[in-house]
Design a protein around this motif. Sequence first.
Motif, PDB file in Angstrom:
ATOM      1  N   THR A  26     -24.863 -26.402  10.214  1.00  9.69           N
ATOM      2  CA  THR A  26     -24.203 -25.095  10.279  1.00  9.69           C
ATOM      3  C   THR A  26     -24.216 -24.401   8.919  1.00  9.69           C
ATOM      4  O   THR A  26     -23.952 -23.206   8.833  1.00  9.69           O
ATOM      5  CB  THR A  26     -22.739 -25.230  10.730  1.00  9.69           C
ATOM      6  N   LEU A  27     -24.518 -25.147   7.853  1.00  7.39           N
ATOM      7  CA  LEU A  27     -24.455 -24.573   6.508  1.00  7.39           C
ATOM      8  C   LEU A  27     -25.496 -23.479   6.256  1.00  7.39           C
ATOM      9  O   LEU A  27     -25.151 -22.413   5.740  1.00  7.39           O
ATOM     10  CB  LEU A  27     -24.569 -25.684   5.457  1.00  7.39           C
ATOM     11  N   PRO A  28     -26.789 -23.662   6.614  1.00 10.20           N
ATOM     12  CA  PRO A  28     -27.753 -22.592   6.328  1.00 10.20           C
ATOM     13  C   PRO A  28     -27.430 -21.289   7.050  1.00 10.20           C
ATOM     14  O   PRO A  28     -27.575 -20.206   6.471  1.00 10.20           O
ATOM     15  CB  PRO A  28     -29.095 -23.174   6.821  1.00 10.20           C
ATOM     16  N   THR A  29     -26.997 -21.358   8.305  1.00  6.87           N
ATOM     17  CA  THR A  29     -26.725 -20.131   9.055  1.00  6.87           C
ATOM     18  C   THR A  29     -25.354 -19.556   8.728  1.00  6.87           C
ATOM     19  O   THR A  29     -24.965 -18.530   9.281  1.00  6.87           O
ATOM     20  CB  THR A  29     -26.811 -20.382  10.579  1.00  6.87           C
ATOM     21  N   SER A  30     -24.618 -20.190   7.816  1.00 10.29           N
ATOM     22  CA  SER A  30     -23.334 -19.646   7.400  1.00 10.29           C
ATOM     23  C   SER A  30     -23.496 -18.567   6.342  1.00 10.29           C
ATOM     24  O   SER A  30     -22.597 -17.757   6.139  1.00 10.29           O
ATOM     25  CB  SER A  30     -22.431 -20.760   6.878  1.00 10.29           C
ATOM     26  N   PHE A  31     -24.643 -18.541   5.640  1.00 11.57           N
ATOM     27  CA  PHE A  31     -24.829 -17.522   4.615  1.00 11.57           C
ATOM     28  C   PHE A  31     -26.172 -16.802   4.715  1.00 11.57           C
ATOM     29  O   PHE A  31     -26.460 -15.904   3.936  1.00 11.57           O
ATOM     30  CB  PHE A  31     -24.665 -18.122   3.212  1.00 11.57           C
ATOM     31  N   LEU A  32     -26.992 -17.175   5.702  1.00 14.01           N
ATOM     32  CA  LEU A  32     -28.265 -16.507   5.922  1.00 14.01           C
ATOM     33  C   LEU A  32     -28.353 -16.058   7.371  1.00 14.01           C
ATOM     34  O   LEU A  32     -27.719 -16.634   8.253  1.00 14.01           O
ATOM     35  CB  LEU A  32     -29.436 -17.448   5.615  1.00 14.01           C
ATOM     36  N   THR A  33     -29.167 -15.047   7.626  1.00 16.26           N
ATOM     37  CA  THR A  33     -29.305 -14.536   8.983  1.00 16.26           C
ATOM     38  C   THR A  33     -30.751 -14.133   9.242  1.00 16.26           C
ATOM     39  O   THR A  33     -31.550 -13.986   8.310  1.00 16.26           O
ATOM     40  CB  THR A  33     -28.371 -13.324   9.210  1.00 16.26           C
ATOM     41  N   GLY A  34     -31.095 -13.957  10.518  1.00 10.59           N
ATOM     42  CA  GLY A  34     -32.410 -13.429  10.904  1.00 10.59           C
ATOM     43  C   GLY A  34     -33.563 -14.294  10.440  1.00 10.59           C
ATOM     44  O   GLY A  34     -33.508 -15.527  10.436  1.00 10.59           O
ATOM     45  N   THR A  35     -34.643 -13.645   9.995  1.00  2.00           N
ATOM     46  CA  THR A  35     -35.864 -14.339   9.588  1.00  2.00           C
ATOM     47  C   THR A  35     -35.632 -15.213   8.369  1.00  2.00           C
ATOM     48  O   THR A  35     -36.213 -16.293   8.247  1.00  2.00           O
ATOM     49  CB  THR A  35     -36.978 -13.315   9.294  1.00  2.00           C
ATOM     50  N   ALA A  36     -34.767 -14.759   7.442  1.00  2.00           N
ATOM     51  CA  ALA A  36     -34.474 -15.556   6.247  1.00  2.00           C
ATOM     52  C   ALA A  36     -33.835 -16.875   6.639  1.00  2.00           C
ATOM     53  O   ALA A  36     -34.170 -17.934   6.095  1.00  2.00           O
ATOM     54  CB  ALA A  36     -33.554 -14.784   5.309  1.00  2.00           C
ATOM     55  N   ALA A  37     -32.906 -16.840   7.599  1.00  2.64           N
ATOM     56  CA  ALA A  37     -32.275 -18.072   8.064  1.00  2.64           C
ATOM     57  C   ALA A  37     -33.293 -18.966   8.756  1.00  2.64           C
ATOM     58  O   ALA A  37     -33.340 -20.180   8.519  1.00  2.64           O
ATOM     59  CB  ALA A  37     -31.130 -17.742   9.019  1.00  2.64           C
ATOM     60  N   ALA A  38     -34.129 -18.379   9.611  1.00  2.00           N
ATOM     61  CA  ALA A  38     -35.132 -19.164  10.340  1.00  2.00           C
ATOM     62  C   ALA A  38     -36.097 -19.846   9.380  1.00  2.00           C
ATOM     63  O   ALA A  38     -36.394 -21.039   9.512  1.00  2.00           O
ATOM     64  CB  ALA A  38     -35.889 -18.258  11.305  1.00  2.00           C
ATOM     65  N   ALA A  39     -36.587 -19.082   8.396  1.00  2.00           N
ATOM     66  CA  ALA A  39     -37.540 -19.635   7.440  1.00  2.00           C
ATOM     67  C   ALA A  39     -36.886 -20.714   6.576  1.00  2.00           C
ATOM     68  O   ALA A  39     -37.499 -21.745   6.276  1.00  2.00           O
ATOM     69  CB  ALA A  39     -38.100 -18.525   6.556  1.00  2.00           C
TER      70      ALA A  39
ATOM     71  N   ALA B  26     -21.073 -25.650  15.104  1.00  2.00           N
ATOM     72  CA  ALA B  26     -21.057 -27.086  14.777  1.00  2.00           C
ATOM     73  C   ALA B  26     -20.872 -27.923  16.036  1.00  2.00           C
ATOM     74  O   ALA B  26     -21.487 -28.980  16.193  1.00  2.00           O
ATOM     75  CB  ALA B  26     -19.952 -27.387  13.767  1.00  2.00           C
ATOM     76  N   LYS B  27     -20.025 -27.438  16.947  1.00  2.00           N
ATOM     77  CA  LYS B  27     -19.818 -28.163  18.202  1.00  2.00           C
ATOM     78  C   LYS B  27     -21.109 -28.196  19.021  1.00  2.00           C
ATOM     79  O   LYS B  27     -21.472 -29.225  19.606  1.00  2.00           O
ATOM     80  CB  LYS B  27     -18.706 -27.497  19.005  1.00  2.00           C
ATOM     81  N   ALA B  28     -21.821 -27.062  19.044  1.00  2.00           N
ATOM     82  CA  ALA B  28     -23.087 -27.006  19.778  1.00  2.00           C
ATOM     83  C   ALA B  28     -24.117 -27.938  19.157  1.00  2.00           C
ATOM     84  O   ALA B  28     -24.813 -28.681  19.870  1.00  2.00           O
ATOM     85  CB  ALA B  28     -23.617 -25.569  19.794  1.00  2.00           C
ATOM     86  N   VAL B  29     -24.202 -27.924  17.824  1.00  3.38           N
ATOM     87  CA  VAL B  29     -25.140 -28.811  17.137  1.00  3.38           C
ATOM     88  C   VAL B  29     -24.773 -30.270  17.394  1.00  3.38           C
ATOM     89  O   VAL B  29     -25.640 -31.110  17.629  1.00  3.38           O
ATOM     90  CB  VAL B  29     -25.176 -28.508  15.623  1.00  3.38           C
ATOM     91  N   ALA B  30     -23.464 -30.567  17.366  1.00  3.73           N
ATOM     92  CA  ALA B  30     -23.020 -31.947  17.600  1.00  3.73           C
ATOM     93  C   ALA B  30     -23.424 -32.418  18.989  1.00  3.73           C
ATOM     94  O   ALA B  30     -23.933 -33.540  19.160  1.00  3.73           O
ATOM     95  CB  ALA B  30     -21.506 -32.047  17.427  1.00  3.73           C
ATOM     96  N   MET B  31     -23.205 -31.575  19.994  1.00  4.64           N
ATOM     97  CA  MET B  31     -23.553 -31.957  21.362  1.00  4.64           C
ATOM     98  C   MET B  31     -25.055 -32.129  21.510  1.00  4.64           C
ATOM     99  O   MET B  31     -25.539 -33.055  22.172  1.00  4.64           O
ATOM    100  CB  MET B  31     -23.027 -30.913  22.339  1.00  4.64           C
ATOM    101  N   PHE B  32     -25.811 -31.244  20.892  1.00  3.91           N
ATOM    102  CA  PHE B  32     -27.266 -31.333  20.943  1.00  3.91           C
ATOM    103  C   PHE B  32     -27.763 -32.612  20.264  1.00  3.91           C
ATOM    104  O   PHE B  32     -28.569 -33.358  20.810  1.00  3.91           O
ATOM    105  CB  PHE B  32     -27.874 -30.102  20.277  1.00  3.91           C
ATOM    106  N   MET B  33     -27.226 -32.872  19.062  1.00  6.10           N
ATOM    107  CA  MET B  33     -27.731 -33.994  18.282  1.00  6.10           C
ATOM    108  C   MET B  33     -27.175 -35.325  18.741  1.00  6.10           C
ATOM    109  O   MET B  33     -27.641 -36.375  18.306  1.00  6.10           O
ATOM    110  CB  MET B  33     -27.462 -33.750  16.803  1.00  6.10           C
ATOM    111  N   ALA B  34     -26.200 -35.288  19.642  1.00  5.00           N
ATOM    112  CA  ALA B  34     -25.774 -36.535  20.280  1.00  5.00           C
ATOM    113  C   ALA B  34     -26.934 -37.144  21.062  1.00  5.00           C
ATOM    114  O   ALA B  34     -26.913 -38.333  21.401  1.00  5.00           O
ATOM    115  CB  ALA B  34     -24.595 -36.280  21.201  1.00  5.00           C
ATOM    116  N   ALA B  35     -27.960 -36.337  21.330  1.00  3.87           N
ATOM    117  CA  ALA B  35     -29.165 -36.849  22.004  1.00  3.87           C
ATOM    118  C   ALA B  35     -29.861 -37.916  21.169  1.00  3.87           C
ATOM    119  O   ALA B  35     -30.538 -38.792  21.726  1.00  3.87           O
ATOM    120  CB  ALA B  35     -30.129 -35.697  22.290  1.00  3.87           C
ATOM    121  N   ILE B  36     -29.703 -37.871  19.832  1.00  2.00           N
ATOM    122  CA  ILE B  36     -30.400 -38.842  18.980  1.00  2.00           C
ATOM    123  C   ILE B  36     -29.884 -40.255  19.235  1.00  2.00           C
ATOM    124  O   ILE B  36     -30.669 -41.154  19.563  1.00  2.00           O
ATOM    125  CB  ILE B  36     -30.275 -38.459  17.488  1.00  2.00           C
ATOM    126  N   PRO B  37     -28.560 -40.502  19.067  1.00  2.00           N
ATOM    127  CA  PRO B  37     -28.117 -41.867  19.379  1.00  2.00           C
ATOM    128  C   PRO B  37     -28.328 -42.246  20.835  1.00  2.00           C
ATOM    129  O   PRO B  37     -28.626 -43.407  21.139  1.00  2.00           O
ATOM    130  CB  PRO B  37     -26.625 -41.848  19.007  1.00  2.00           C
TER     131      PRO B  37
END
Length: 441
Positions: A361-374, A146-157
């Motif tokens: 962070t929610l999708p990758t909390s219960f899915l992994t690999g190709t299923a998570a990517a798709a 979540a911290k990584a996503v937050a730092m990445f998505m801070a690019a939007i504002p």
Amino acid sequence: MIANQKADLSSVADRTRRRIMGRIMPYLFLLYIIAYLDRVNVGYAALQMKDDLGFTDDILGFGAGIFFIGYFLLEIPGSILVEKWSARGWIARIMISWGIVAILMGFVHTRYQFYFLRFLLGVAEAGFFPGIIVYFSHWFRYEDRAKAVAMFMAAIPIANIVGSPVSGLLLRVNWLGLAGWRWLFIIEGAPAIIFGVVTIFYLTDRPHQARWLEEDEREWIIGELEKEHQTKQRTHSYGILQAFRHREVIRLTLAYFFMVTAVYGFNFWLPTIIKKLSGTTNLVVTLISALPYCVALLSILLVGWSSDKTKERRWHTALSMMAASLGLILSVALGNHTVLAVSMFCLAAAGMYGYLPGFWTLPTSFLTGTAAAASIGLINSIGNLGGSAGPYVVGYLSKRTNSFNAGVLYLSLSALLAAGFVLSLRAAGSERSWVGNIPTK
């Protein structure tokens, strides 16, 4: 002896996490600023091109939204390619192609050219954002994500904070007989091509290929990610089609659709609404338009930090969405007072960006690999169709009512519906019950 081993392990972990964050995050952050600015700068260009080309509000709204129809087509294949093939190869392809199309936007003359190039820009950029989210799962543990996503998505504002005044200045130029809005597209599109080439040489697909990590650092992050993968495989082993039918994936997709409707309706029409409210020059309008995104930047970082600290995702996401809805409603109620209305736009922007770290962070909390990517590709592709609905509906309602109030209320309702879908996610007892007992220590 045991205490020393634990201390050594903690030292390696801290060192590895800092090195990965320092190497990957600033570069991806820069890429997303470039990407997002090329996606939304049409809202600033509209201040001039509307009169220059004789476009009505519904034409501008449809053209802004058709981007997401093209975006829809390649999202899922693009996400899978990042997982199965190469993140740097796919991201480089995306950037170079979208840079070319973004520059061509500076040469449109008819609404059909406008529609076609906006559609093509969506096709070119498809797979970038979900590909990055998948890429994060190759480098960051669940508890750091979540911290990584937050730092990445801070690019939007930041893209809007920087892009607003820059776009305002570019609207004032008239070089080689070309209007400022044309130079806006040309100049802001060029960096994507340059950094697309750089990406091929700079990014590393996976930790085992990272020569910039020490051997013990590579072993630590590979081991941590493998443990996470095995835990999720034992408790939730899904194929792609199973993941698509998963209750949580469907609800996340619907939540994202309604939230993206609100976000892009807001992003695209904000400069025009402020212009109508204040009656000031285009440069002042673009400066005022940057204010909500300054608040959004603080929100995305604070909510991301809080979500990681508490390991809570659902309420962080839903409450942010509710704040966006409330801010939009109050902006209509206070529409006769420009300063108060802009303050409510700031509240709305805080919610519109504060929800992002927890949500992704929610999708990758219960899915992994190709299923998570798709699944990330599915959520992002269908959800982003809301980016087509939001700008168009606001433009249509504006044309019919000669006011933006009805459109803004529509965006507020969309954000509230998104919050409802997030709160309907399974959370019996604690998130760990559906996360799959992923270790958090």
